[in-house]
Design an enzyme around this catalytic site. Structure first.
Site, PDB file in Angstrom:
ATOM      1  N   ASN A  10       0.871  -1.180   0.000  1.00  0.00           N
ATOM      2  CA  ASN A  10       0.000   0.000   0.000  1.00  0.00           C
ATOM      3  C   ASN A  10       0.907   1.230   0.000  1.00  0.00           C
ATOM      4  OD1 ASN A  10      -1.829   2.026   0.485  1.00  0.00           O
ATOM      5  ND2 ASN A  10      -2.388   1.334   2.547  1.00  0.00           N
ATOM      6  N   TRP A  11       1.036   1.833  -1.164  1.00  0.00           N
ATOM      7  CA  TRP A  11       1.981   2.954  -1.288  1.00  0.00           C
ATOM      8  C   TRP A  11       1.432   4.246  -0.679  1.00  0.00           C
ATOM      9  CZ3 TRP A  11       4.350   2.552  -6.954  1.00  0.00           C
ATOM     10  CH2 TRP A  11       5.051   1.344  -7.057  1.00  0.00           C
ATOM     11  N   LYS A  12       0.145   4.255  -0.370  1.00  0.00           N
ATOM     12  CA  LYS A  12      -0.512   5.454   0.199  1.00  0.00           C
ATOM     13  C   LYS A  12      -0.235   6.673  -0.680  1.00  0.00           C
ATOM     14  CE  LYS A  12      -0.228   3.266   4.688  1.00  0.00           C
ATOM     15  NZ  LYS A  12      -0.151   3.380   6.128  1.00  0.00           N
ATOM     16  N   HIS A  98      -9.550   0.885   4.967  1.00  0.00           N
ATOM     17  CA  HIS A  98      -8.276   1.152   5.636  1.00  0.00           C
ATOM     18  C   HIS A  98      -8.515   2.122   6.796  1.00  0.00           C
ATOM     19  CE1 HIS A  98      -4.222   2.492   6.459  1.00  0.00           C
ATOM     20  NE2 HIS A  98      -3.805   1.408   5.837  1.00  0.00           N
ATOM     21  N   GLU A 100      -6.924   4.548   7.880  1.00  0.00           N
ATOM     22  CA  GLU A 100      -6.713   5.978   7.602  1.00  0.00           C
ATOM     23  C   GLU A 100      -7.957   6.576   6.958  1.00  0.00           C
ATOM     24  OE1 GLU A 100      -3.002   5.494   5.516  1.00  0.00           O
ATOM     25  OE2 GLU A 100      -2.044   4.978   7.420  1.00  0.00           O
ATOM     26  N   GLU A 170      -5.413  -5.090  10.527  1.00  0.00           N
ATOM     27  CA  GLU A 170      -4.396  -4.062  10.732  1.00  0.00           C
ATOM     28  C   GLU A 170      -4.684  -3.308  12.031  1.00  0.00           C
ATOM     29  OE1 GLU A 170      -2.411  -2.835   6.742  1.00  0.00           O
ATOM     30  OE2 GLU A 170      -4.143  -1.575   7.098  1.00  0.00           O
ATOM     31  N   GLY A 176       2.400   2.226  10.746  1.00  0.00           N
ATOM     32  CA  GLY A 176       3.344   3.332  10.600  1.00  0.00           C
ATOM     33  C   GLY A 176       4.033   3.735  11.896  1.00  0.00           C
ATOM     34  N   SER A 216       3.317  -2.199  10.351  1.00  0.00           N
ATOM     35  CA  SER A 216       4.767  -2.265  10.560  1.00  0.00           C
ATOM     36  C   SER A 216       5.361  -3.634  10.233  1.00  0.00           C
ATOM     37  CB  SER A 216       5.141  -1.832  11.982  1.00  0.00           C
ATOM     38  OG  SER A 216       4.778  -0.480  12.190  1.00  0.00           O
ATOM     39  N   GLY A 237       2.829  -1.164   4.289  1.00  0.00           N
ATOM     40  CA  GLY A 237       2.877   0.258   3.942  1.00  0.00           C
ATOM     41  C   GLY A 237       4.306   0.705   3.696  1.00  0.00           C
ATOM     42  N   GLY A 238       4.911   1.308   4.711  1.00  0.00           N
ATOM     43  CA  GLY A 238       6.240   1.915   4.575  1.00  0.00           C
ATOM     44  C   GLY A 238       7.272   1.035   3.900  1.00  0.00           C
TER      45      GLY A 238
END
Ligand code: PGA
Length: 254
Positions: A10-12, A98, A100, A170, A176, A216, A237-238
């Site tokens: 997930n590159w956001k 998600h 967010e 999640e 993150g 993470s 993600g990251g």
């Protein structure tokens, strides 16, 4: 067990165009999905088509997903993208629910139910995310929260459509933050989720549904997380923004 291992990046809202294409290209040279394992990348929308073109040229079987879609097929919804539009660009997956989007855009189960329906009607596959906050975990309500999100979002789902759903657990407190759920915490929640699906649908459906862990996931913890019986890969993600890290995580899933 007959279910697919899935590693989704997930590159956001990250990367400028040249870097996004470079990342996809670097991955495409080294990754290939298989019958039992699927790699998905979810870039920002303007990059989807050139990235798909790149992957096609490299003849690589990495799937591309979007990070959201609208409930309606078309119309006066300035700034929005419909599931049909995504499908018409050969996008295969869409991430829905998600945390967010739940927290920053007020998305609730009612809306997500409609988004899931819209996505499935357009022929997309859905990665449906659930997860509790730290407060909810500390007050021992993590399971109830996840149950509400899961059954609420999937309420109207026809049983025949379930094969197009991938779930992602999640925990919000792990996204993150560098804090990861312990393998036991992840396994416990994944097993509960599978149980809920078995009770609402059938054991066969539950056993065939991939449940990804997200929050993470890094090269150093991926193997032990993915080694849990009910963890069928990850939503990353990251670490999905770095070629070497994402490759290491993909390799840890095999
Ligand atoms: P993270 O994000 O890997 O950076 O924690 C995961 C996600 O939000 O899907």
């Amino acid at each position: 067990m007959n279910r697919k291992i899935v590693v989704a990046g997930n590159w956001k809202m990250n990367l400028l165009y040249p870097d996004a294409v470079k990342l996809a290209s670097a991955l495409s040279k080294q990754v290939s999905s298989s019958r039992s394992m699927e790699v998905i990348i979810c870039p920002s929308l303007p990059y989807v088509t050139p990235i798909l073109e790149q992957l096609r040229q490299d003849n690589r079987d990495i799937s591309v997903g979007a990070q959201d879609c609208h409930t309606e097929t078309s119309g006066a919804y300035t700034g929005e993208i419909s599931a049909e539009m995504l499908a018409s660009c050969w996008v295969k997956y869409v991430i829905l629910g998600h945390s967010e989007r739940r927290a920053q855009f007020g998305e609730n189960e009612e809306l997500l139910r409609d988004k899931i329906q819209a996505a499935l009607s357009a022929g997309l596959k859905v990665i449906y995310c659930v997860g509790e906050t730290l407060e909810q975990r500390d007050s021992d309500s993590a399971f109830e929260v996840v149950k509400g999100q899961l059954l609420g979002g999937l309420k109207a789902l026809d049983v025949t459509k379930f094969e197009h759903i991938t779930l992602a657990y999640e925990p919000v407190w792990a996204i993150g933050t560098g804090k990861t759920a312990t393998p036991e915490q992840a396994q416990d929640m994944h097993a509960e989720i599978r149980n809920l699906i078995a009770n609402k649908y059938t054991q066969e459906i539950a056993d065939g549904t991939s449940i990804l862990y997200g929050g993470s996931v890094k090269p150093h913890n991926a193997e032990v997380l993915f080694g849990q019986a009910d963890v069928d890969g990850g939503l990353v993600g990251g670490a999905s923004l770095k070629v070497d890290d994402f490759l290491a995580i993909i390799n840890a899933s095999g």
